[in-house]
Scaffold this motif. Structure first.
Motif, mmCIF file in Angstrom:
data_model
loop_
_atom_site.group_PDB
_atom_site.id
_atom_site.type_symbol
_atom_site.label_atom_id
_atom_site.label_comp_id
_atom_site.label_asym_id
_atom_site.label_seq_id
_atom_site.Cartn_x
_atom_site.Cartn_y
_atom_site.Cartn_z
ATOM 1 N N ASP A 93 0.847 -1.195 0.000
ATOM 2 C CA ASP A 93 0.000 0.000 0.000
ATOM 3 C C ASP A 93 0.885 1.249 0.000
ATOM 4 O O ASP A 93 1.664 1.479 0.938
ATOM 5 C CB ASP A 93 -0.905 0.010 1.233
ATOM 6 N N GLU A 97 -2.579 3.524 -3.151
ATOM 7 C CA GLU A 97 -2.566 2.658 -4.327
ATOM 8 C C GLU A 97 -1.830 1.361 -3.997
ATOM 9 O O GLU A 97 -1.152 1.255 -2.977
ATOM 10 C CB GLU A 97 -1.867 3.361 -5.505
ATOM 11 N N LYS A 98 -1.941 0.390 -4.891
ATOM 12 C CA LYS A 98 -1.221 -0.872 -4.739
ATOM 13 C C LYS A 98 0.118 -0.766 -5.472
ATOM 14 O O LYS A 98 0.176 -0.864 -6.697
ATOM 15 C CB LYS A 98 -2.041 -2.039 -5.299
ATOM 16 N N HIS A 102 1.876 2.312 -9.302
ATOM 17 C CA HIS A 102 0.546 2.921 -9.375
ATOM 18 C C HIS A 102 0.502 4.232 -8.597
ATOM 19 O O HIS A 102 -0.226 5.168 -8.981
ATOM 20 C CB HIS A 102 -0.512 1.944 -8.851
ATOM 21 N N ALA A 103 1.259 4.329 -7.518
ATOM 22 C CA ALA A 103 1.336 5.590 -6.776
ATOM 23 C C ALA A 103 1.969 6.678 -7.634
ATOM 24 O O ALA A 103 1.564 7.850 -7.586
ATOM 25 C CB ALA A 103 2.132 5.392 -5.491
ATOM 26 N N LYS A 106 -0.579 7.866 -10.074
ATOM 27 C CA LYS A 106 -1.523 8.762 -9.390
ATOM 28 C C LYS A 106 -0.927 10.156 -9.236
ATOM 29 O O LYS A 106 -1.607 11.172 -9.467
ATOM 30 C CB LYS A 106 -1.870 8.179 -8.016
ATOM 31 N N TYR A 153 1.667 1.308 -17.271
ATOM 32 C CA TYR A 153 1.727 2.107 -16.044
ATOM 33 C C TYR A 153 1.767 3.611 -16.306
ATOM 34 O O TYR A 153 2.160 4.379 -15.435
ATOM 35 C CB TYR A 153 2.919 1.653 -15.191
#
Length: 383
Positions: A93, A97-98, A102-103, A106, A153
């Motif tokens: 985490d 996000e996972k 993904h972070a 974002k 991604y």
């Protein structure tokens, strides 16, 4: 690729059998030189393993950053990619996000001005490049997989961080690898960058004019000039070579960033495609009381870990553009690092030489507020 974080990577490495990013079959784009933006880069490397220290992408100083290089994704000798730490990249985490990838996506959605680039290889995961780059199939496999990685991604491009081609044959294969990556990463849509050191012992093996037709930027790693591998300690990231008795006795202390810059430009490489590297970490020498002393017990620490007092009271050598401090109480002894003043001076050098900007290893190593290196560099580039 340098800095104190390379060693930490090993604590969280996954075995080579970790899930590989899937392959994209697309290929065959035309190759043209990428038009270079008029704006300066002020980019940072983001090491994914720092999520274990709560240094997530959201902690980066996005107001002063233009590019983020996600470090690192590994390679296999057949050219396939592999997760160095699948848990950090995709599972843990991070910023709601996972996984850090993904972070990062974002963060880019929230800050559309950012360019995000995945860095392949690095100091701890480059040994496979010489085999894969020598193979046509290996080069094609790597290129196709980095294209798919970018698309999956929402990344803007790829950074090839092969440390380093060590002979003429590997230098030739390096250029062919960049060509294959450019073929599947059209320049109007994707960025292609690469990281190289200042040393001519590496640069002489590479056709830099050919590289200039393929990449958007070379990230010049203008640091790590001294350490446990040198006979004595000195400035680790000096812009210019000091002149004096120490340099006469120990020529290795004369290594400087400008030598690498001038060599690359002399080979016909466009100045605006050359980006200057800044270390956001220090090297320390516990038994040393200044330059020219023993490197016994040498170590590294991130800039943010250093007391503000060391930064405020550092000796700044304006002729060489370097800074250092001696603190016998901490057990660190002689400490060599950059401070906001030296970074500002390096930024002015970048502007004077019409280079492409600055990058930092790493963005997470910086201090906040008035002592920020990233902010000092941005000010210097903008003035």
């Amino acid at each position: 690729m340098g800095g104190s974080s390379d060693g930490e990577q090993e604590h969280h490495q996954q075995p080579p059998t970790a899930e590989r990013p899937p392959v994209d079959a697309s290929n065959g784009y035309q190759t043209r030189p990428h038009p270079v933006s008029r704006g300066y880069m002020n980019g940072v490397y983001y090491p994914s393993w720092l999520v274990y220290k709560d240094k997530t992408p959201a902690t980066l100083d996005v107001a002063n950053i233009t590019h983020i290089f996600y470090a690192f994704v590994g390679v296999n000798e057949d050219g396939s990619l592999r997760w160095i730490d699948e848990h950090a990249d995709l599972v843990k985490d991070v910023d709601g996000e996972k996984g850090a990838l993904h972070a990062l996506a974002k963060l880019k959605r929230q800050n559309p001005h950012l360019k995000t680039i995945v860095s392949i290889g690095g100091g701890a995961d480059s040994k496979q490049f010489c085999t894969l780059a020598a193979s046509h199939n290996g080069r094609q496999t790597l290129a196709k997989q980095v294209r798919h990685l970018c698309d999956r991604y929402k990344l803007d491009g790829v950074d090839i961080d092969w440390e380093h081609p060590k002979n003429t044959a590997e230098g030739h294969d390096y250029v062919k690898l960049l060509q294959e990556c450019r073929n599947v990463l059209p320049e109007n849509t994707y960025l292609l960058t690469t990281a190289l050191p200042v040393g001519q012992y590496i640069l002489k093996h590479i056709d830099l004019r050919a590289v200039s037709r393929l990449v958007d930027y070379i990230n010049l790693m203008a640091y790590d000039f001294t350490g446990s591998w040198t006979s004595v300690c000195g400035n680790q990231a000096q812009l210019h070579s000091p002149r004096g008795g120490l340099q006469s006795s120990y020529p290795e202390l004369g290594v400087c960033a400008t030598d690498g810059v001038e060599y690359i430009l002399s080979k016909g490489f466009p100045s605006r495609k050359l980006v200057f590297g800044v270390p956001a970490y220090a090297r320390y020498f516990p038994v040393a009381e200044g330059p020219g002393c023993s490197t016994e017990g040498a170590g590294e620490m991130d800039y943010y870990e250093m007391p503000d007092e060391w930064v405020d009271n550092a000796v700044v050598e304006e002729t060489s553009v370097a800074a250092w401090y001696v603190d016998a109480n901490s057990g660190k002894g002689y400490i060599t690092f950059d401070v906001p003043k030296t970074v500002h001076m390096k930024a002015k050098y970048v502007v004077h030489k019409n280079l492409g900007g600055l990058f930092y290893w790493t963005g997470t190593g910086d201090k906040p507020g008035r002592l920020s290196l990233v902010a000092a560099g941005k000010r210097g580039l903008d003035e």
